[in-house]
Design a protein around this motif. Structure first.
Motif, PDB file in Angstrom:
ATOM      1  N   ALA A 113       0.844  -1.205   0.000  1.00  0.00           N
ATOM      2  CA  ALA A 113       0.000   0.000   0.000  1.00  0.00           C
ATOM      3  C   ALA A 113       0.874   1.247   0.000  1.00  0.00           C
ATOM      4  N   GLN A 114       1.920   1.241   0.826  1.00  0.00           N
ATOM      5  CA  GLN A 114       2.810   2.414   0.869  1.00  0.00           C
ATOM      6  C   GLN A 114       3.436   2.629  -0.505  1.00  0.00           C
ATOM      7  N   HIS A 115       3.758   1.534  -1.140  1.00  0.00           N
ATOM      8  CA  HIS A 115       4.379   1.615  -2.453  1.00  0.00           C
ATOM      9  C   HIS A 115       3.375   2.174  -3.482  1.00  0.00           C
ATOM     10  N   GLN A 132      -1.860   5.648   6.399  1.00  0.00           N
ATOM     11  CA  GLN A 132      -0.795   4.881   5.739  1.00  0.00           C
ATOM     12  C   GLN A 132       0.175   5.871   5.109  1.00  0.00           C
ATOM     13  N   LYS A 133       1.425   5.428   5.004  1.00  0.00           N
ATOM     14  CA  LYS A 133       2.478   6.330   4.544  1.00  0.00           C
ATOM     15  C   LYS A 133       2.656   6.262   3.029  1.00  0.00           C
ATOM     16  N   TYR A 134       3.435   7.179   2.523  1.00  0.00           N
ATOM     17  CA  TYR A 134       3.970   7.094   1.152  1.00  0.00           C
ATOM     18  C   TYR A 134       5.402   7.597   1.238  1.00  0.00           C
ATOM     19  N   SER A 135       6.165   7.398   0.156  1.00  0.00           N
ATOM     20  CA  SER A 135       7.602   7.676   0.249  1.00  0.00           C
ATOM     21  C   SER A 135       7.900   9.141   0.593  1.00  0.00           C
ATOM     22  N   SER A 136       8.853   9.288   1.503  1.00  0.00           N
ATOM     23  CA  SER A 136       9.307  10.610   1.951  1.00  0.00           C
ATOM     24  C   SER A 136       9.694  11.525   0.795  1.00  0.00           C
ATOM     25  N   ILE A 137      10.242  10.955  -0.260  1.00  0.00           N
ATOM     26  CA  ILE A 137      10.828  11.774  -1.333  1.00  0.00           C
ATOM     27  C   ILE A 137       9.803  12.703  -1.986  1.00  0.00           C
ATOM     28  N   HIS A 149      18.091   0.889  12.878  1.00  0.00           N
ATOM     29  CA  HIS A 149      16.845   1.554  13.297  1.00  0.00           C
ATOM     30  C   HIS A 149      15.685   1.195  12.382  1.00  0.00           C
ATOM     31  N   SER A 150      15.768   0.040  11.737  1.00  0.00           N
ATOM     32  CA  SER A 150      14.709  -0.386  10.814  1.00  0.00           C
ATOM     33  C   SER A 150      13.934  -1.538  11.465  1.00  0.00           C
ATOM     34  N   PRO A 151      12.822  -1.214  12.140  1.00  0.00           N
ATOM     35  CA  PRO A 151      12.148  -2.255  12.933  1.00  0.00           C
ATOM     36  C   PRO A 151      11.588  -3.408  12.105  1.00  0.00           C
ATOM     37  N   ILE A 176      10.175 -11.068   1.950  1.00  0.00           N
ATOM     38  CA  ILE A 176       9.478  -9.914   1.344  1.00  0.00           C
ATOM     39  C   ILE A 176      10.548  -8.955   0.837  1.00  0.00           C
ATOM     40  N   LYS A 177      11.468  -8.598   1.723  1.00  0.00           N
ATOM     41  CA  LYS A 177      12.641  -7.809   1.323  1.00  0.00           C
ATOM     42  C   LYS A 177      13.799  -8.779   1.106  1.00  0.00           C
ATOM     43  N   ARG A 178      14.548  -8.594   0.038  1.00  0.00           N
ATOM     44  CA  ARG A 178      15.674  -9.492  -0.222  1.00  0.00           C
ATOM     45  C   ARG A 178      16.994  -8.895   0.254  1.00  0.00           C
TER      46      ARG A 178
HETATM   47  N1  FAQ Z   1       9.380   7.151   3.294  1.00  0.00           N
HETATM   48  O1  FAQ Z   1      11.446  -0.733   9.216  1.00  0.00           O
HETATM   49  P1  FAQ Z   1      11.586   0.122   8.003  1.00  0.00           P
HETATM   50  C1  FAQ Z   1       8.382   5.232  -6.441  1.00  0.00           C
HETATM   51  C2  FAQ Z   1       8.744   3.829   7.131  1.00  0.00           C
HETATM   52  S1  FAQ Z   1       9.575   4.627  -5.417  1.00  0.00           S
HETATM   53  C3  FAQ Z   1       8.302   6.971   4.097  1.00  0.00           C
HETATM   54  O2  FAQ Z   1      12.902   0.167   7.334  1.00  0.00           O
HETATM   55  P2  FAQ Z   1      10.422  -1.280   5.740  1.00  0.00           P
HETATM   56  C4  FAQ Z   1       8.676   5.337  -7.917  1.00  0.00           C
HETATM   57  C5  FAQ Z   1       8.339   2.380   6.969  1.00  0.00           C
HETATM   58  O3  FAQ Z   1       7.193   2.252   6.152  1.00  0.00           O
HETATM   59  C6  FAQ Z   1       9.088   4.961  -3.733  1.00  0.00           C
HETATM   60  N2  FAQ Z   1       8.266   6.024   5.068  1.00  0.00           N
HETATM   61  O4  FAQ Z   1      10.415  -0.253   6.970  1.00  0.00           O
HETATM   62  C7  FAQ Z   1       8.492   6.694  -8.448  1.00  0.00           C
HETATM   63  C8  FAQ Z   1       8.105   1.962   8.381  1.00  0.00           C
HETATM   64  O5  FAQ Z   1       6.805   2.431   8.749  1.00  0.00           O
HETATM   65  P3  FAQ Z   1       5.807   1.701   9.790  1.00  0.00           P
HETATM   66  C9  FAQ Z   1       8.246   3.885  -3.106  1.00  0.00           C
HETATM   67  C10 FAQ Z   1       9.366   5.257   5.212  1.00  0.00           C
HETATM   68  O6  FAQ Z   1       9.056  -1.304   5.180  1.00  0.00           O
HETATM   69  C11 FAQ Z   1       9.581   7.410  -8.900  1.00  0.00           C
HETATM   70  C12 FAQ Z   1       9.125   2.790   9.171  1.00  0.00           C
HETATM   71  O7  FAQ Z   1       9.462   3.886   8.346  1.00  0.00           O
HETATM   72  N3  FAQ Z   1       8.947   2.645  -3.047  1.00  0.00           N
HETATM   73  O8  FAQ Z   1       7.355   5.542  -5.936  1.00  0.00           O
HETATM   74  C13 FAQ Z   1      10.486   5.377   4.400  1.00  0.00           C
HETATM   75  O9  FAQ Z   1      11.022  -2.580   6.149  1.00  0.00           O
HETATM   76  C14 FAQ Z   1       9.436   8.706  -9.411  1.00  0.00           C
HETATM   77  C15 FAQ Z   1      10.358   1.993   9.536  1.00  0.00           C
HETATM   78  O10 FAQ Z   1      11.142   1.624   8.372  1.00  0.00           O
HETATM   79  C16 FAQ Z   1       8.573   1.673  -2.176  1.00  0.00           C
HETATM   80  O11 FAQ Z   1       7.649   1.829  -1.412  1.00  0.00           O
HETATM   81  C17 FAQ Z   1      10.480   6.380   3.411  1.00  0.00           C
HETATM   82  N4  FAQ Z   1      11.528   6.594   2.593  1.00  0.00           N
HETATM   83  O12 FAQ Z   1      11.423  -0.624   4.680  1.00  0.00           O
HETATM   84  C18 FAQ Z   1       7.233   7.303  -8.545  1.00  0.00           C
HETATM   85  C19 FAQ Z   1       9.361   0.391  -2.256  1.00  0.00           C
HETATM   86  N5  FAQ Z   1      11.411   4.471   4.792  1.00  0.00           N
HETATM   87  O13 FAQ Z   1       6.431   0.451  10.283  1.00  0.00           O
HETATM   88  C20 FAQ Z   1       7.078   8.609  -9.054  1.00  0.00           C
HETATM   89  C21 FAQ Z   1       8.809  -0.721  -1.430  1.00  0.00           C
HETATM   90  C22 FAQ Z   1      10.861   3.799   5.814  1.00  0.00           C
HETATM   91  O14 FAQ Z   1       5.631   2.733  10.848  1.00  0.00           O
HETATM   92  C23 FAQ Z   1       8.209   9.306  -9.497  1.00  0.00           C
HETATM   93  N6  FAQ Z   1       9.059  -0.523  -0.031  1.00  0.00           N
HETATM   94  N7  FAQ Z   1       9.632   4.266   6.058  1.00  0.00           N
HETATM   95  O15 FAQ Z   1       4.560   1.457   9.024  1.00  0.00           O
HETATM   96  C24 FAQ Z   1      10.193  -0.905   0.606  1.00  0.00           C
HETATM   97  O16 FAQ Z   1      11.113  -1.427   0.007  1.00  0.00           O
HETATM   98  C25 FAQ Z   1      10.270  -0.709   2.097  1.00  0.00           C
HETATM   99  O17 FAQ Z   1       8.954  -0.498   2.578  1.00  0.00           O
HETATM  100  C26 FAQ Z   1      11.184   0.476   2.530  1.00  0.00           C
HETATM  101  C27 FAQ Z   1      11.107   0.625   4.066  1.00  0.00           C
HETATM  102  C28 FAQ Z   1      12.629   0.168   2.153  1.00  0.00           C
HETATM  103  C29 FAQ Z   1      10.746   1.798   1.905  1.00  0.00           C
END
Ligand code: FAQ
Length: 309
Positions: free
Chosen positions: A39-41, A105-110, A204-206, A216-218
């Motif tokens: 969903a976040q993705h 629910q979150k979405y990417s910080s960027i 710090h990645s819970p 899920i993550k490789r």
């Molecule tokens: N932003 O324990 P972890 C795109 C949250 S690409 C916001 O490390 P996890 C293409 C995390 O959800 C961007 N939140 O978590 C495009 C967790 O929250 P919780 C999207 C973040 O899941 C390009 C908490 O912090 N890609 O859109 C971020 O194991 C150009 C603790 O973190 C994906 O979503 C962040 N940066 O690893 C579109 C890829 N980082 O537990 C348009 C799939 C962490 O409170 C234009 N996702 N959090 O709910 C993933 O690979 C993983 O979910 C990570 C985070 C690596 C993002």
């Protein structure tokens, strides 16, 4: 089969790096983790249309405008494949959208950073899509079938997006002094937020440990961040831009680049909702959702009429 048998079967599938499919038994926590990540993705793809969408009306030529329109439409498509993959876990797209719009629910910080110049379109393609690819190529082998299959197509398109961004920046770097300065200024703003896309550092990645055990993550957040830096530094050299990190240097012993520490407090603030554009992005999305209500109503009425015929 007893619950123990089902668990043993699930564990065996994960251990041989095979796929779990929607009808297979899965632990509730695995299902919840997948819903959270997919969903976040998906939300990221949809909210991610806004920063670049900001420049569609101001692209400098018809060709650049057509390219940007197509790219932003691709992001919408990625969001839809991902919502579909998420729906196979027993949650509806309507519920997911409500969770996004309600800030649950979150979405990417960027995507909470502004796009201040046209060069940002190129930088997003090069750095943001580049980081997305590093993170997403391993997700093609994720343990949940529908997510992995969605990622295969998404990665092909993201790779094309990355190249269009690089080509745009290369064109600007071959242009005037002013254009080169725009590119450098844009890279200065986007470099650190791009590194933060990979998530907090491993210690710090819970979620990482559990998500990696489930396949899920490789790779961990830090492994992927390192890979991105290693791939990007030579590209910056060819482009002729400086990456804004005085600690960036090749480490012959590690055979990787060393790099400085991102500002993790900034990442926490942006994830919490206190980034430069969080409020604006969600307000824009809520308005688009409300403005589109008539389309959903018309589509529902049309589908119901089809059922009666
Ligand atoms: N932003 O324990 P972890 C795109 C949250 S690409 C916001 O490390 P996890 C293409 C995390 O959800 C961007 N939140 O978590 C495009 C967790 O929250 P919780 C999207 C973040 O899941 C390009 C908490 O912090 N890609 O859109 C971020 O194991 C150009 C603790 O973190 C994906 O979503 C962040 N940066 O690893 C579109 C890829 N980082 O537990 C348009 C799939 C962490 O409170 C234009 N996702 N959090 O709910 C993933 O690979 C993983 O979910 C990570 C985070 C690596 C993002």
């Amino acid at each position: 089969m007893t619950t123990a048998d089902l668990e043993a079967h699930f564990d065996a599938v994960i251990a041989r790096r095979d796929r779990i499919e929607p009808r297979d038994w899965m632990p509730e926590a695995y299902r919840r983790t997948l819903i959270r990540q997919i969903a976040q993705h998906a939300h990221s793809e949809i909210i991610g249309m806004q920063p670049e969408g900001n420049w569609i009306g101001r692209a400098p030529s018809l060709r650049r405008k057509a390219i940007l329109l197509a790219k932003v439409q691709d992001e919408a498509g990625h969001g839809l494949y991902l919502y579909s993959a998420c729906e196979t876990l027993g949650i509806s797209r309507g519920e997911l959208v409500e969770l996004l719009l309600g800030g649950k629910q979150k979405y990417s910080s960027i995507f909470n950073y502004p796009t201040l110049s046209y060069a940002d379109v190129g930088t997003i393609g090069w750095l943001v899509d580049g980081a997305a690819i590093c993170n997403q190529v391993p997700l093609c082998r994720t343990s949940y079938g529908p997510y992995g299959r969605a990622m295969i197509r998404i990665c092909k398109e993201e790779s094309f997006h990355q190249r269009q961004g690089y080509e745009l920046l290369m064109t600007m770097m071959r242009g005037t002094e002013e254009q080169r300065a725009l590119v450098q200024e844009s890279v200065d703003r986007f470099w650190w937020p791009s590194l933060m896309m990979f998530g907090p550092p491993d210690e710090h990645s819970p979620n990482s440990e559990r998500s990696m055990a489930w396949g899920i993550k490789r790779h961990s957040n830090d492994e992927l961040r390192q890979k991105f830096v290693d791939l990007t530094v030579p590209q910056a050299e060819v482009l002729g831009v400086r990456l804004p990190d005085p600690e960036l240097s090749w480490n012959a012993e590690r055979e990787h680049y060393d790099f400085g520490r991102p500002d993790w407090d900034e990442l926490s603030a942006v994830i919490r909702g206190d980034g430069p554009c969080n409020a604006q992005r969600l307000a824009h999305r809520r308005k688009a959702h409300d403005d589109g209500a008539w389309v959903r109503e018309a589509a529902t009425a049309f589908a119901e009429r089809g059922r009666d015929d």
